[in-house]
Design an enzyme around this catalytic site. Structure first.
Site, PDB file in Angstrom:
ATOM      1  N   LYS A   4      23.957 -16.264   9.757  1.00 57.78           N
ATOM      2  CA  LYS A   4      24.103 -15.825  11.161  1.00 57.78           C
ATOM      3  C   LYS A   4      25.367 -16.439  11.770  1.00 57.78           C
ATOM      4  O   LYS A   4      26.190 -15.739  12.358  1.00 57.78           O
ATOM      5  CB  LYS A   4      22.847 -16.221  11.980  1.00 57.78           C
ATOM      6  CG  LYS A   4      21.576 -15.571  11.450  1.00 57.78           C
ATOM      7  CD  LYS A   4      20.357 -15.907  12.277  1.00 57.78           C
ATOM      8  CE  LYS A   4      19.927 -17.360  12.191  1.00 57.78           C
ATOM      9  NZ  LYS A   4      19.532 -17.777  10.833  1.00 57.78           N
ATOM     10  N   THR A   5      25.536 -17.756  11.622  1.00 54.87           N
ATOM     11  CA  THR A   5      26.721 -18.422  12.167  1.00 54.87           C
ATOM     12  C   THR A   5      27.974 -17.934  11.437  1.00 54.87           C
ATOM     13  O   THR A   5      29.037 -17.778  12.045  1.00 54.87           O
ATOM     14  CB  THR A   5      26.595 -19.956  12.014  1.00 54.87           C
ATOM     15  OG1 THR A   5      25.301 -20.340  12.481  1.00 54.87           O
ATOM     16  CG2 THR A   5      27.651 -20.689  12.800  1.00 54.87           C
ATOM     17  N   THR A  35      16.073 -17.482  14.883  1.00 51.83           N
ATOM     18  CA  THR A  35      15.150 -17.416  13.753  1.00 51.83           C
ATOM     19  C   THR A  35      13.860 -16.728  14.197  1.00 51.83           C
ATOM     20  O   THR A  35      12.987 -16.479  13.394  1.00 51.83           O
ATOM     21  CB  THR A  35      14.812 -18.834  13.256  1.00 51.83           C
ATOM     22  OG1 THR A  35      14.498 -19.632  14.398  1.00 51.83           O
ATOM     23  CG2 THR A  35      15.979 -19.462  12.530  1.00 51.83           C
ATOM     24  N   ASP A  87      23.576 -20.253  19.456  1.00 56.19           N
ATOM     25  CA  ASP A  87      22.610 -20.397  18.363  1.00 56.19           C
ATOM     26  C   ASP A  87      21.237 -20.665  18.973  1.00 56.19           C
ATOM     27  O   ASP A  87      21.151 -21.169  20.101  1.00 56.19           O
ATOM     28  CB  ASP A  87      23.058 -21.585  17.485  1.00 56.19           C
ATOM     29  CG  ASP A  87      22.458 -21.518  16.092  1.00 56.19           C
ATOM     30  OD1 ASP A  87      21.803 -20.508  15.769  1.00 56.19           O
ATOM     31  OD2 ASP A  87      22.663 -22.478  15.328  1.00 56.19           O
ATOM     32  N   ARG A 130      22.803 -21.261   2.153  1.00 55.95           N
ATOM     33  CA  ARG A 130      22.959 -22.681   2.508  1.00 55.95           C
ATOM     34  C   ARG A 130      22.306 -23.575   1.453  1.00 55.95           C
ATOM     35  O   ARG A 130      22.844 -24.620   1.092  1.00 55.95           O
ATOM     36  CB  ARG A 130      22.363 -22.981   3.881  1.00 55.95           C
ATOM     37  CG  ARG A 130      22.512 -24.473   4.222  1.00 55.95           C
ATOM     38  CD  ARG A 130      21.983 -24.833   5.577  1.00 55.95           C
ATOM     39  NE  ARG A 130      22.773 -24.233   6.626  1.00 55.95           N
ATOM     40  CZ  ARG A 130      22.262 -23.726   7.740  1.00 55.95           C
ATOM     41  NH1 ARG A 130      20.966 -23.739   7.934  1.00 55.95           N
ATOM     42  NH2 ARG A 130      23.044 -23.211   8.652  1.00 55.95           N
TER      43      ARG A 130
HETATM   44  P1  ADP Z   1      22.625 -19.567   9.658  1.00 52.59           P
HETATM   45  O1  ADP Z   1      23.542 -19.553  10.840  1.00 52.59           O
HETATM   46  O2  ADP Z   1      21.927 -18.249   9.440  1.00 52.59           O
HETATM   47  O3  ADP Z   1      21.665 -20.725   9.648  1.00 52.59           O
HETATM   48  P2  ADP Z   1      25.057 -20.103   8.170  1.00 52.59           P
HETATM   49  O4  ADP Z   1      25.912 -18.974   8.596  1.00 52.59           O
HETATM   50  O5  ADP Z   1      25.316 -21.441   8.789  1.00 52.59           O
HETATM   51  O6  ADP Z   1      23.509 -19.727   8.320  1.00 52.59           O
HETATM   52  O7  ADP Z   1      25.167 -20.189   6.564  1.00 52.59           O
HETATM   53  C1  ADP Z   1      25.069 -21.404   5.864  1.00 52.59           C
HETATM   54  C2  ADP Z   1      26.163 -21.509   4.823  1.00 52.59           C
HETATM   55  O8  ADP Z   1      25.900 -20.552   3.805  1.00 52.59           O
HETATM   56  C3  ADP Z   1      27.563 -21.159   5.345  1.00 52.59           C
HETATM   57  O9  ADP Z   1      28.291 -22.306   5.679  1.00 52.59           O
HETATM   58  C4  ADP Z   1      28.229 -20.459   4.213  1.00 52.59           C
HETATM   59  O10 ADP Z   1      28.949 -21.382   3.420  1.00 52.59           O
HETATM   60  C5  ADP Z   1      27.104 -19.911   3.379  1.00 52.59           C
HETATM   61  N1  ADP Z   1      26.926 -18.466   3.559  1.00 52.59           N
HETATM   62  C6  ADP Z   1      26.038 -17.860   4.388  1.00 52.59           C
HETATM   63  N2  ADP Z   1      26.095 -16.529   4.251  1.00 52.59           N
HETATM   64  C7  ADP Z   1      27.034 -16.279   3.324  1.00 52.59           C
HETATM   65  C8  ADP Z   1      27.542 -15.085   2.721  1.00 52.59           C
HETATM   66  N3  ADP Z   1      27.062 -13.874   3.058  1.00 52.59           N
HETATM   67  N4  ADP Z   1      28.520 -15.187   1.799  1.00 52.59           N
HETATM   68  C9  ADP Z   1      28.969 -16.412   1.437  1.00 52.59           C
HETATM   69  N5  ADP Z   1      28.528 -17.577   1.930  1.00 52.59           N
HETATM   70  C10 ADP Z   1      27.572 -17.522   2.866  1.00 52.59           C
END
Ligand code: ADP
Length: 346
Positions: free
Chosen positions: A67-68, A161, A112, A220
């Site tokens: 998401k981030t 989430t 977030d 992650r």
């Molecule tokens: P969320 O915001 O959903 O908790 P993040 O965007 O922080 O998740 O993702 C966590 C880590 O996973 C990121 O820092 C990135 O390195 C990796 N990541 C997430 N999605 C992808 C993707 N589609 N392709 C490559 N790496 C990804």
């Protein structure tokens, strides 16, 4: 046995360690979630052609799925800036003011855990989302007056989430709703290979696959297991991650062969051993395991549900046969009158 072919030897000069460095910078670097990425690509293109800010976007899905990442990639694609904050940090409207007054034209404000923003802040942000203005109340009581302030046109990106906990009016103000799903083993293996290259760590195809298979469908988790395995390979071997090294490193980290970690197993053990396989409420489970019930429902359960270790019934969580097998136990028999088994799977 034939030597495993080392596939990742790409040097990565400018690549620093850890998550921030591993996060994709552009949409084309995002692996998996193709439908979401393609829709965003279209939205970005339209925004540029029409010279309008991107419509507000809501991302939902379990933690660590990107998401981030999507939120930070979009301003790069648009050539604009981003400000990041989170729902719990915004306890009153005044907390939001510095972000709103610092906006550049067409820039992104990322919130977030937006479902944890209090209602007063939510209501304060509505006119900002709809008309790019805010109403500020000056003074108190009889002498209070409201002034309206125009803002730069911007894009709000929310991540949650728990989209179900977002109020209807808030949800309706987002132009796009994107749900992120767990990743396939192949997609995670690609992420592992790409990130190993960024970390300048040689890895075999089989090892990348082993890490991917044991990463709970979550980038992650794959990244953190890659970091651990990289350290393990450097400390105890020559730094190259081969399949036996990946396997040994994950075993040492108490990640089981299916990729479940200590908390996953604790959850399943409690559900099966203490609550006879359920149905049991999440609050009871959380209290017994000594974890917050939010952690259970946001971080642990989504993967266990999707992989059918557990299921949700109106009376609570129920362990499925796969949960018993994962813990090396015999699943209860299915016959309702079987004394040894339960009646869970009638
Ligand atoms: P969320 O915001 O959903 O908790 P993040 O965007 O922080 O998740 O993702 C966590 C880590 O996973 C990121 O820092 C990135 O390195 C990796 N990541 C997430 N999605 C992808 C993707 N589609 N392709 C490559 N790496 C990804």
């Amino acid at each position: 046995m034939a030597r495993e072919k080392v596939i990742t030897t790409v040097p990565a000069d400018e690549v620093k360690q850890h998550d921030a460095a591993l996060r994709p910078k552009l949409l084309k670097e995002v692996i998996g979630q193709r439908n979401v990425a393609e829709r965003l690509e279209i939205a970005v293109r339209a925004s540029k052609k029409l010279n309008e800010p991107l419509g507000h976007i809501l991302f939902d899905g379990p933690p660590g799925l990107g998401k981030t990442t999507f939120a930070t990639v979009l301003p790069n694609e648009l050539g604009t800036s981003i400000q990041l904050t989170s729902g719990p940090a915004l306890s009153k409207p005044a907390d939001l003011l510095p972000f709103l007054t610092n906006l550049d034209e067409g820039s992104v404000l990322f919130i977030d855990e937006i479902h944890r923003m209090p209602r007063v802040v939510e209501e304060f942000i509505y006119p900002a989302m709809e008309d790019f203005r805010i109403d500020i109340v000056l003074g108190e009581g009889m002498s209070a007056r409201t002034i309206s302030m125009n803002l730069k046109r911007f894009t709000l990106i929310g991540a949650t989430t728990r989209s179900g906990m977002l109020s209807g009016p808030m949800r309706d103000r987002f132009k796009m709703h994107e749900h992120l799903e767990f990743y396939s083993v192949e997609e995670l293996a690609t992420i592992v290979r790409v990130n190993a290259a960024k970390l300048n760590t040689p890895i075999t195809e089989a090892a990348a696959h082993e890490l991917a298979r044991r990463s709970r469908g979550t980038p992650r988790v794959a990244n953190s297991r890659l970091h651990w395995t990289r350290n393990y390979a450097a400390a105890l071997h020559d730094g190259t991650i081969t399949e036996p090294i990946a396997r040994a490193a994950l075993d040492k980290a108490e990640v089981d062969r299916d990729g479940l970690d200590k908390n996953d197993r604790k959850y399943l053990e409690t559900l099966i051993d203490l609550y006879g396989g359920g149905p049991t409420g999440v609050e009871a489970l959380a209290a017994t395991i000594n974890l917050a019930s939010d952690t259970l429902s946001d971080e642990i359960e989504p993967y266990l549900l999707r992989e059918q270790y557990i299921t949700r019934s109106p009376r609570g969580r129920v362990a499925m046969p796969r949960a018993y097998t994962a813990l090396g136990k015999l699943p209860p028999r299915q016959k309702p009158d079987d004394k040894q088994g339960g009646t869970l799977f009638e």
